[in-house]
Design an enzyme around this catalytic site. Structure first.
Site, PDB file in Angstrom:
ATOM      1  N   ALA A 133      32.914  44.400  30.117  1.00 27.73           N
ATOM      2  CA  ALA A 133      32.648  43.229  29.282  1.00 27.73           C
ATOM      3  C   ALA A 133      33.787  42.211  29.320  1.00 27.73           C
ATOM      4  O   ALA A 133      33.821  41.289  28.518  1.00 27.73           O
ATOM      5  CB  ALA A 133      32.399  43.668  27.846  1.00 27.73           C
ATOM      6  N   SER A 136      38.852  44.630  29.771  1.00 28.83           N
ATOM      7  CA  SER A 136      39.730  45.579  30.476  1.00 28.83           C
ATOM      8  C   SER A 136      39.523  47.029  30.066  1.00 28.83           C
ATOM      9  O   SER A 136      40.494  47.773  29.869  1.00 28.83           O
ATOM     10  CB  SER A 136      41.209  45.196  30.299  1.00 28.83           C
ATOM     11  N   SER A 138      38.495  49.257  32.050  1.00 27.55           N
ATOM     12  CA  SER A 138      39.014  50.111  33.132  1.00 27.55           C
ATOM     13  C   SER A 138      40.534  50.196  33.119  1.00 27.55           C
ATOM     14  O   SER A 138      41.099  51.270  33.323  1.00 27.55           O
ATOM     15  CB  SER A 138      38.480  49.693  34.500  1.00 27.55           C
ATOM     16  N   ASP A 182      45.725  42.768  33.238  1.00 25.12           N
ATOM     17  CA  ASP A 182      45.043  43.739  32.374  1.00 25.12           C
ATOM     18  C   ASP A 182      45.928  44.951  32.090  1.00 25.12           C
ATOM     19  O   ASP A 182      46.087  45.376  30.941  1.00 25.12           O
ATOM     20  CB  ASP A 182      43.736  44.218  33.022  1.00 25.12           C
TER      21      ASP A 182
HETATM   22  C1  GLA Z   1      40.075  40.629  35.761  1.00 27.69           C
HETATM   23  C2  GLA Z   1      41.273  41.083  36.566  1.00 27.69           C
HETATM   24  C3  GLA Z   1      42.547  40.375  36.110  1.00 27.69           C
HETATM   25  C4  GLA Z   1      42.351  38.859  36.064  1.00 27.69           C
HETATM   26  C5  GLA Z   1      41.062  38.498  35.331  1.00 27.69           C
HETATM   27  C6  GLA Z   1      40.758  37.036  35.409  1.00 27.69           C
HETATM   28  O1  GLA Z   1      40.213  41.029  34.431  1.00 27.69           O
HETATM   29  O2  GLA Z   1      41.443  42.480  36.473  1.00 27.69           O
HETATM   30  O3  GLA Z   1      43.620  40.728  36.950  1.00 27.69           O
HETATM   31  O4  GLA Z   1      42.376  38.314  37.354  1.00 27.69           O
HETATM   32  O5  GLA Z   1      39.953  39.212  35.824  1.00 27.69           O
HETATM   33  O6  GLA Z   1      41.753  36.295  34.792  1.00 27.69           O
END
Ligand code: GLA
Length: 394
Positions: A133, A136, A138, A182
């Protein structure tokens, strides 16, 4: 915090039922919400995320077997991860590791690659971070396992180093060419604070969230497939733009080094799509830089306007929005007490982040949920979040 008590009790009980004894440890690793600096981390830019008060919780203990036994409560599935078969992404009996197990396996793989001990463990984990979603989920699983192996491996790394190892797992084992944002936010989160990270130097600091402001997260409940392919394409377009711009600006190493003025002068030397992607990045980095003094000064109007501008750019230039995100953002921006609203994370569905006057946040959340459901027929998940501390043992 009641929502966090539930997963802890749940995983501890399931651990005992499964392995016949109490877990030795419980660790927690939060998800994150990004307020500004979207799709710029892999371009060496500046990002402004916060760890959130939703997390992955893991109960674990050392194992004497030749594999790690990992149970994902939310999926009601388990997998065996063995150092001897990890490179093939299979379990010891030769069957493929399920996709979700690539995250813990990737962390083990990454640690072993760096000659860090990752002893076999028994683990049960659960998460209240909505999956896929843009929050983060993961990275929070990766960081929870990184903390577990750090605990059992008898070594200690600074949180940023642990984040880099988890990023390596994601990039090289899972195969998504994500940046560091993330894992950084999950590892280095600070209670009550926003984080500002320079993704090139990896220097970071906290920034204040004004007392009278709440962060509201709104999940469209829409998930797009093929996200990782689209993500890697965006990254490739940025790299193409850098290569072409180097013909005119030989000193640049990434889009971080290109000023808005230089970009405006040179944009027409790029193919149309690469120019759109690169323009988003160059301007978004400039917005993230403007955000620092704005937040230091408590200028939430300006910060909210930068978030709104970020959304337009993600929609029109980076092309990572979707109809449901547009509906959610449009409703939010028209509601009383909202300073800024935009899609958060990689895009293609998932969540929006909203900065809202604290005493209107409940009213805002229920109005947003109702109007979104009226317009789309989809029940969203809307919740107020609070910046939290980073990954650790409990
Ligand atoms: C995902 C990636 C991050 C970042 C975002 C966009 O969450 O894991 O590293 O690039 O997209 O900002």
């Amino acid at each position: 915090m009641t929502p966090t008590m539930q997963p802890i009790e749940q995983i501890a009980k399931i651990f005992k039922d499964t392995f016949g004894h109490e877990p030795a440890h419980i660790a927690r690793a939060p998800g994150r919400v990004n307020l500004l600096g979207e799709h710029v981390d892999y371009n060496g830019g500046f990002v402004l995320p916060a760890a959130i008060d939703r997390a992955t919780f893991i109960a674990f203990a050392p194992s004497t077997t030749l594999h790690s036994s990992v149970l994902a409560v939310d999926l009601n599935q388990s997998a065996l991860i063995a150092p001897s078969t990890i490179s093939e992404k299979t379990q010891p009996d030769g069957t493929p590791l399920p996709d979700w197990a690539h995250y813990p396996a990737g962390v083990m793989w990454s640690l072993l690659k760096e000659n860090l001990a990752a002893p076999n463990l028994n683990a049960v984990f659960a998460s209240d971070v909505p999956r896929g979603a843009g929050l983060s989920s993961s990275a929070s699983v990766e960081m929870a396992f990184a903390v577990a192996w750090q605990t059992l491996g008898g070594w200690t790394l600074p949180p940023m180093q642990l984040a880099l190892l988890a990023q390596q797992a994601e990039n090289e084992y899972v195969g998504v060419k994500s940046g560091i944002m993330d894992q950084f936010a999950s590892a280095c989160g600070v209670e009550g604070k926003l984080l500002l990270l320079d993704c090139r130097s990896l220097e970071w600091k906290t920034l204040p969230l004004p007392e009278h402001i709440s962060i509201v997260i709104a999940d469209t409940a829409v998930r797009r497939k093929l996200t990782s392919g689209e993500y890697n394409n965006r990254r490739a377009a940025c790299e193409e733009a850098v290569k072409l711009l180097q013909n005119h600006l030989p000193e640049i190493k990434s889009l971080r080094d290109v000023s808005v003025e230089d970009f405006n002068r040179l944009a027409n030397t790029l193919p149309h799509e690469a120019a759109m992607r690169a323009r988003h990045v160059v301007e978004e980095i400039a917005r993230a830089r403007q955000a620092e003094p704005a937040l230091e000064a408590g200028n939430i109007q300006l910060f909210g306007a930068l978030m709104n501008a970020c959304h337009v750019s993600l929609r029109d230039l980076y092309e990572v929005s979707c109809p449901e995100l547009e509906t959610m953002v449009a409703i939010a921006q028209a509601l009383e007490g909202c300073y800024g609203a935009r899609l958060t994370g990689a895009g293609f569905g998932g969540c929006t982040v909203n900065l809202v006057e604290k005493n209107l946040a409940e009213k805002f959340s229920s109005a947003l949920a109702k109007k979104y459901e009226d317009e789309t027929g989809i029940a969203p998940g809307v919740f107020i979040t609070h910046p939290s501390a980073g990954a650790s043992l409990l």
